[in-house]
Design a protein around this motif. Structure first.
Motif, PDB file in Angstrom:
ATOM      1  N   ARG A  16       1.987  17.366 -12.460  1.00 27.29           N
ATOM      2  CA  ARG A  16       2.047  18.769 -12.048  1.00 27.29           C
ATOM      3  C   ARG A  16       3.202  19.473 -12.752  1.00 27.29           C
ATOM      4  O   ARG A  16       3.042  20.567 -13.287  1.00 27.29           O
ATOM      5  N   VAL A  17       4.362  18.813 -12.798  1.00 30.20           N
ATOM      6  CA  VAL A  17       5.522  19.404 -13.474  1.00 30.20           C
ATOM      7  C   VAL A  17       5.233  19.574 -14.962  1.00 30.20           C
ATOM      8  O   VAL A  17       5.576  20.597 -15.561  1.00 30.20           O
ATOM      9  N   LYS A  18       4.586  18.584 -15.561  1.00 26.61           N
ATOM     10  CA  LYS A  18       4.258  18.662 -16.983  1.00 26.61           C
ATOM     11  C   LYS A  18       3.298  19.826 -17.243  1.00 26.61           C
ATOM     12  O   LYS A  18       3.475  20.582 -18.211  1.00 26.61           O
ATOM     13  N   GLU A  59       1.840   9.294  -5.845  1.00 34.48           N
ATOM     14  CA  GLU A  59       2.369  10.626  -5.537  1.00 34.48           C
ATOM     15  C   GLU A  59       3.384  11.067  -6.599  1.00 34.48           C
ATOM     16  O   GLU A  59       3.362  12.214  -7.055  1.00 34.48           O
ATOM     17  N   ARG A  60       4.257  10.152  -7.009  1.00 29.42           N
ATOM     18  CA  ARG A  60       5.229  10.482  -8.064  1.00 29.42           C
ATOM     19  C   ARG A  60       4.524  10.782  -9.383  1.00 29.42           C
ATOM     20  O   ARG A  60       4.903  11.705 -10.113  1.00 29.42           O
ATOM     21  N   ALA A  62       0.843  -1.204   0.000  1.00 28.22           N
ATOM     22  CA  ALA A  62       0.000   0.000   0.000  1.00 28.22           C
ATOM     23  C   ALA A  62       0.876   1.251   0.000  1.00 28.22           C
ATOM     24  O   ALA A  62       0.572   2.235  -0.690  1.00 28.22           O
ATOM     25  N   ALA A  63       1.979   1.219   0.754  1.00 31.25           N
ATOM     26  CA  ALA A  63       2.894   2.368   0.781  1.00 31.25           C
ATOM     27  C   ALA A  63       3.545   2.568  -0.586  1.00 31.25           C
ATOM     28  O   ALA A  63       3.706   3.700  -1.055  1.00 31.25           O
ATOM     29  N   ILE A  64       3.915   1.482  -1.235  1.00 30.36           N
ATOM     30  CA  ILE A  64       4.520   1.565  -2.565  1.00 30.36           C
ATOM     31  C   ILE A  64       3.523   2.155  -3.553  1.00 30.36           C
ATOM     32  O   ILE A  64       3.864   3.023  -4.366  1.00 30.36           O
ATOM     33  N   VAL A  65       2.281   1.708  -3.491  1.00 28.87           N
ATOM     34  CA  VAL A  65       1.245   2.224  -4.390  1.00 28.87           C
ATOM     35  C   VAL A  65       1.030   3.713  -4.139  1.00 28.87           C
ATOM     36  O   VAL A  65       0.919   4.510  -5.085  1.00 28.87           O
TER      37      VAL A  65
END
Length: 126
Positions: free
Chosen positions: A61-63, A54-55, A46-49
């Motif tokens: 957002r950067v795009k 988030e990434r 779940a943390a990995i997901v």
């Protein structure tokens, strides 16, 4: 040597049911023993997901920021081109107006000189 034991159908069924019950009990024991590890793996997944999501959001957002920056720069370039075009048109118009004004002034000076000569000639004749 043959088996001395007489296996009847009922005995085989009982042995099969006992074996299935033993397997089920073993499975349940393994599941309860492995419960903390399973919960830890599930929490880790779940943390990995969540980190992956988030990434992904950060990349989007950067795009979007990059697209907005590019659009802003394009709008600024377009505004600069339009301003240059307007300035060039205004410069041409003012140069044309100045040329016309000079032509009119020259024409007026020529007429004034002609009138002066005519007046002098008339004054000499009188």
């Amino acid at each position: 040597m043959k088996k001395a034991r007489n296996n009847e159908v009922a005995d085989r069924r009982t042995a099969s049911a006992d074996a299935k019950a033993a397997l089920l009990n073993t499975y349940r024991a393994a599941m309860t023993a492995g419960e903390p590890a399973r919960m830890a793996r599930q929490a880790e997944r779940a943390a990995i997901v969540a980190a992956r999501e988030e990434r992904r959001l950060e990349r989007e957002r950067v795009k979007l920021e990059e697209q907005e920056r590019i659009a802003t720069e394009a709008a600024e370039r377009q505004a600069a081109v339009e301003a240059a075009a307007v300035a060039e048109i205004e410069a041409r118009e003012s140069a044309e107006k100045a040329r016309i004004a000079r032509v009119i002034e020259d024409e007026a000076a020529r007429k004034a000189e002609r009138d002066r000569r005519y007046a002098n000639r008339k004054a000499r004749q009188a």
